[in-house]
Design an enzyme around this catalytic site. Structure first.
Site, PDB file in Angstrom:
ATOM      1  N   HIS A  85      49.248 -57.835-142.983  1.00 21.67           N
ATOM      2  CA  HIS A  85      50.531 -57.302-142.521  1.00 21.67           C
ATOM      3  C   HIS A  85      51.655 -58.271-142.853  1.00 21.67           C
ATOM      4  CE1 HIS A  85      50.835 -53.573-140.095  1.00 21.67           C
ATOM      5  NE2 HIS A  85      49.606 -53.539-140.550  1.00 21.67           N
ATOM      6  N   TYR A 120      55.624 -54.287-130.497  1.00 17.21           N
ATOM      7  CA  TYR A 120      55.786 -54.731-129.105  1.00 17.21           C
ATOM      8  C   TYR A 120      57.013 -54.023-128.528  1.00 17.21           C
ATOM      9  CZ  TYR A 120      52.796 -58.702-130.462  1.00 17.21           C
ATOM     10  OH  TYR A 120      51.758 -59.495-130.917  1.00 17.21           O
ATOM     11  N   LYS A 144      47.484 -65.352-129.799  1.00 18.10           N
ATOM     12  CA  LYS A 144      47.164 -66.744-130.164  1.00 18.10           C
ATOM     13  C   LYS A 144      45.771 -67.197-129.742  1.00 18.10           C
ATOM     14  CE  LYS A 144      51.072 -67.740-132.028  1.00 18.10           C
ATOM     15  NZ  LYS A 144      51.088 -67.838-133.503  1.00 18.10           N
ATOM     16  N   TYR A 166      54.818 -66.917-134.915  1.00 18.22           N
ATOM     17  CA  TYR A 166      53.875 -65.807-134.745  1.00 18.22           C
ATOM     18  C   TYR A 166      52.768 -65.848-135.792  1.00 18.22           C
ATOM     19  CZ  TYR A 166      52.204 -61.079-133.824  1.00 18.22           C
ATOM     20  OH  TYR A 166      51.404 -59.996-133.504  1.00 18.22           O
ATOM     21  N   PRO A 214      47.964 -62.771-124.121  1.00 21.72           N
ATOM     22  CA  PRO A 214      47.757 -62.222-125.467  1.00 21.72           C
ATOM     23  C   PRO A 214      49.047 -61.746-126.151  1.00 21.72           C
ATOM     24  CG  PRO A 214      46.850 -60.759-123.797  1.00 21.72           C
ATOM     25  CD  PRO A 214      47.251 -62.011-123.102  1.00 21.72           C
TER      26      PRO A 214
HETATM   27  P1  FAS Z   1      34.974 -66.907-125.392  1.00 19.96           P
HETATM   28  O1  FAS Z   1      35.267 -66.706-123.926  1.00 19.96           O
HETATM   29  O2  FAS Z   1      35.209 -65.809-126.357  1.00 19.96           O
HETATM   30  O3  FAS Z   1      33.421 -67.324-125.574  1.00 19.96           O
HETATM   31  C1  FAS Z   1      32.826 -68.232-124.671  1.00 19.96           C
HETATM   32  C2  FAS Z   1      31.333 -67.985-124.721  1.00 19.96           C
HETATM   33  O4  FAS Z   1      30.694 -68.940-123.856  1.00 19.96           O
HETATM   34  C3  FAS Z   1      30.963 -66.598-124.192  1.00 19.96           C
HETATM   35  O5  FAS Z   1      30.055 -65.970-125.083  1.00 19.96           O
HETATM   36  C4  FAS Z   1      30.319 -66.889-122.834  1.00 19.96           C
HETATM   37  O6  FAS Z   1      29.281 -65.968-122.523  1.00 19.96           O
HETATM   38  C5  FAS Z   1      29.748 -68.276-123.044  1.00 19.96           C
HETATM   39  N1  FAS Z   1      29.599 -69.055-121.807  1.00 19.96           N
HETATM   40  C6  FAS Z   1      30.417 -69.051-120.726  1.00 19.96           C
HETATM   41  N2  FAS Z   1      29.925 -69.902-119.791  1.00 19.96           N
HETATM   42  C7  FAS Z   1      28.787 -70.441-120.308  1.00 19.96           C
HETATM   43  C8  FAS Z   1      27.821 -71.377-119.837  1.00 19.96           C
HETATM   44  N3  FAS Z   1      27.949 -71.944-118.634  1.00 19.96           N
HETATM   45  N4  FAS Z   1      26.767 -71.695-120.627  1.00 19.96           N
HETATM   46  C9  FAS Z   1      26.644 -71.137-121.864  1.00 19.96           C
HETATM   47  N5  FAS Z   1      27.517 -70.242-122.379  1.00 19.96           N
HETATM   48  C10 FAS Z   1      28.576 -69.902-121.596  1.00 19.96           C
HETATM   49  N6  FAS Z   1      43.133 -63.235-127.843  1.00 19.96           N
HETATM   50  C11 FAS Z   1      43.984 -62.746-128.773  1.00 19.96           C
HETATM   51  O7  FAS Z   1      44.402 -63.496-129.662  1.00 19.96           O
HETATM   52  N7  FAS Z   1      44.371 -61.415-128.733  1.00 19.96           N
HETATM   53  C12 FAS Z   1      43.891 -60.555-127.778  1.00 19.96           C
HETATM   54  O8  FAS Z   1      44.236 -59.384-127.755  1.00 19.96           O
HETATM   55  C13 FAS Z   1      42.998 -61.025-126.797  1.00 19.96           C
HETATM   56  N8  FAS Z   1      42.487 -60.187-125.839  1.00 19.96           N
HETATM   57  C14 FAS Z   1      41.634 -60.702-124.883  1.00 19.96           C
HETATM   58  C15 FAS Z   1      41.086 -59.882-123.880  1.00 19.96           C
HETATM   59  C16 FAS Z   1      40.229 -60.410-122.896  1.00 19.96           C
HETATM   60  C17 FAS Z   1      39.661 -59.519-121.810  1.00 19.96           C
HETATM   61  C18 FAS Z   1      39.897 -61.787-122.912  1.00 19.96           C
HETATM   62  C19 FAS Z   1      38.986 -62.390-121.847  1.00 19.96           C
HETATM   63  C20 FAS Z   1      40.423 -62.611-123.909  1.00 19.96           C
HETATM   64  C21 FAS Z   1      41.284 -62.064-124.897  1.00 19.96           C
HETATM   65  N9  FAS Z   1      41.806 -62.852-125.924  1.00 19.96           N
HETATM   66  C22 FAS Z   1      42.658 -62.382-126.874  1.00 19.96           C
HETATM   67  C23 FAS Z   1      41.478 -64.217-126.005  1.00 19.96           C
HETATM   68  C24 FAS Z   1      40.135 -64.293-126.668  1.00 19.96           C
HETATM   69  O9  FAS Z   1      40.198 -63.662-127.925  1.00 19.96           O
HETATM   70  C25 FAS Z   1      39.783 -65.737-126.721  1.00 19.96           C
HETATM   71  O10 FAS Z   1      40.883 -66.522-127.121  1.00 19.96           O
HETATM   72  C26 FAS Z   1      38.612 -66.021-127.628  1.00 19.96           C
HETATM   73  O11 FAS Z   1      37.553 -65.194-127.247  1.00 19.96           O
HETATM   74  C27 FAS Z   1      38.299 -67.502-127.478  1.00 19.96           C
HETATM   75  O12 FAS Z   1      37.050 -67.705-127.966  1.00 19.96           O
HETATM   76  P2  FAS Z   1      36.095 -68.780-127.269  1.00 19.96           P
HETATM   77  O13 FAS Z   1      36.866 -70.019-127.020  1.00 19.96           O
HETATM   78  O14 FAS Z   1      34.876 -68.808-128.113  1.00 19.96           O
HETATM   79  O15 FAS Z   1      35.770 -68.215-125.819  1.00 19.96           O
HETATM   80  C1  PHB Z   2      45.311 -56.484-130.727  1.00 15.63           C
HETATM   81  O1  PHB Z   2      45.299 -55.965-131.873  1.00 15.63           O
HETATM   82  O2  PHB Z   2      44.381 -56.319-129.902  1.00 15.63           O
HETATM   83  C2  PHB Z   2      46.485 -57.349-130.340  1.00 15.63           C
HETATM   84  C3  PHB Z   2      47.586 -57.453-131.192  1.00 15.63           C
HETATM   85  C4  PHB Z   2      48.650 -58.267-130.828  1.00 15.63           C
HETATM   86  C5  PHB Z   2      48.601 -58.951-129.621  1.00 15.63           C
HETATM   87  C6  PHB Z   2      47.501 -58.835-128.763  1.00 15.63           C
HETATM   88  C7  PHB Z   2      46.442 -58.023-129.120  1.00 15.63           C
HETATM   89  O3  PHB Z   2      49.644 -59.756-129.258  1.00 15.63           O
END
Ligand code: FAS
Ligand code: PHB
Length: 396
Positions: free
Chosen positions: A72, A200, A296, A384, A292
């Site tokens: 994009h 947005y 980032k 961004y 989100p």
């Molecule tokens: P994660 O949380 O993805 O992974 C951590 C891993 O560690 C998991 O698999 C968990 O099961 C495991 N774990 C936890 N405790 C443990 C333990 N005690 N022992 C062993 N393993 C353990 N980011 C965006 O950029 N855009 C978005 O739209 C967006 N939407 C999101 C929506 C939700 C509901 C959430 C929770 C996050 C969102 N995020 C978004 C942020 C998300 O993408 C995170 O930044 C990304 O998953 C980070 O990755 P990790 O640091 O690997 O953490």
């Molecule tokens: C998404 O595609 O899920 C998305 C895009 C932009 C954002 C957050 C989530 O800022």
């Protein structure tokens, strides 16, 4: 079991780190609390900074992304029921961002781990980190009823916000910065044609966002009060509310279809310092959380593990510990830059409880000013689309 780097967590940070270490000839073992199916079942991020794309291409994990992902040139902000502005990252920076789901990245990371025979101990609910300030840290755990132990040179805490790693740093050493926002995001996935751009929306009724995973799979988000539950938002309530927050010419392009995934996520800004304690390094959500709004979270996890893999390669290959000693400060510079961008966009685009007409108008004037200044737009485009990595990044 003995390894060079024990990694806690098999999310994007943990599996990407194990792949980067493997490419540097460094052995690792991954310990994951959940099952693989559970990890793959989470619907999350969708926007990749150009540096994240570069890392995936550097590792050859880009085939599906470059085939099915969506590069994009920028993202759109709309407000006050009229069309707004297009933050053109391609024009300002000569760089694009990619719309490609975190779930697909996770699938490719697992497939790469299987190809290289990566040891991943999943379904380990109780990992405990020991002797982090000694030269012989280890992890104890039980798995399927049997006790186990992993001795390592280093431990990488990639276990997310609710993991064990950050909590293993003594409270007297850790400094935490947190801001909890008084609202959440209700997100849905639906098989319907997306809007042309990641869009947005600032609106007196509240924030909304239109994004997508493919030309037939859209994701939409609306700001909702913190005490709302998913059950309160059946499709017949969600779609009119979403459309009410976009200008008419965009709203009429949103064709409601049954949602296939629906969840509410709270919003917070959180940073834990330092991101290193003795032989433990924190990466990704284990160290920081961003709302989100700035897309980032996933991208910061990637920059953390890029920096850490470079630091560990310097240690093992050249006996150079400057990267290890500088990891926390280097990672935190990017973290705080992204935390600020996410905080700025969250404050600019959301309707805070108790906001007055003055507050609404002040947000709209800020957006008008942004629209009037090409330099301001260039700054936001840079924030961004993602700043270049410090030091040596992967070749674009
Ligand atoms: P994660 O949380 O993805 O992974 C951590 C891993 O560690 C998991 O698999 C968990 O099961 C495991 N774990 C936890 N405790 C443990 C333990 N005690 N022992 C062993 N393993 C353990 N980011 C965006 O950029 N855009 C978005 O739209 C967006 N939407 C999101 C929506 C939700 C509901 C959430 C929770 C996050 C969102 N995020 C978004 C942020 C998300 O993408 C995170 O930044 C990304 O998953 C980070 O990755 P990790 O640091 O690997 O953490
Ligand atoms: C998404 O595609 O899920 C998305 C895009 C932009 C954002 C957050 C989530 O800022």
């Amino acid at each position: 079991m003995r390894t060079q780097v024990a990694i806690v967590g098999a999310g994007p940070a943990g599996l990407l780190l194990s792949e980067l270490l493997h490419r540097a000839g460094i052995e690792s073992v991954v310990v994951e609390r959940s099952s693989r199916a559970h990890v793959l079942g989470r619907i999350r991020a969708g926007v990749l900074e150009s540096t994240t794309v570069d890392v995936l291409r550097h590792l050859g994990l880009n085939e599906r992304m470059d085939r099915d992902g969506h590069p994009h040139d920028g993202m759109r902000i709309v407000w006050a029921g009229r069309d707004g502005l297009f933050i053109d990252t391609q024009r300002h920076l000569g760089r694009r961002f990619m719309v490609w789901g975190q779930t697909q990245i996770q699938e490719d990371l697992y497939a790469a781990a299987d190809r290289r025979g990566q040891v991943i101990l999943d379904e380990v609910p109780d990992a405990v980190l020991h002797d982090l300030e000694s030269g012989q840290p280890y992890i104890s755990y039980t798995r399927h009823g049997s006790a186990g132990r992993i001795d390592a040179d280093y431990i990488a805490g990639c276990d997310g916000f609710h993991g064990v790693s950050r909590q293993s740093i003594p409270t007297g050493v850790r400094r935490e910065f947190e801001k909890v926002y008084p609202f959440g995001w209700l997100g849905i996935m639906a098989r319907t044609t997306p809007l042309p751009d990641v869009t947005y929306a600032n609106h007196p009724r509240g924030f909304a966002l239109a994004s997508f995973r493919s030309q037939t799979l859209s994701c939409f988000y609306i700001q909702v009060p913190l005490d709302h539950r998913v059950e309160e938002w059946p499709d017949e309530r969600f779609w009119p509310e979403l459309k009410a927050r976009f200008p008419a010419e965009l709203a009429e392009r949103i064709v409601p279809t049954p949602s296939i995934e629906k969840s509410i996520a709270p919003l917070r800004s959180f940073v834990a310092e330092p991101m290193r304690h003795g032989r433990l390094f924190l990466c990704g959500d284990a160290a920081h959380i961003v709302p989100p709004t700035g897309a980032k979270g996933l991208n910061l996890a990637v920059s953390d593990v890029w920096y850490l893999s470079q630091a560990l390669a310097g240690h093992y290959r050249r006996g150079d510990d400057s990267g290890i000693d500088g990891y926390s400060a280097r990672a935190l510079r990017r973290v705080w830059s992204s935390v600020r961008t996410s905080w700025y966009l969250t404050n600019l685009l959301h309707r805070f409880p108790g906001a007055s007409d003055f507050d609404q108008r002040a947000q709209e004037v800020e957006l008008d000013l942004l629209k009037s200044s090409d330099r301001a737009q260039a700054w936001l485009a840079e924030q961004y689309a993602g700043m270049p990595f410090e030091g040596s990044g992967p070749a674009p």
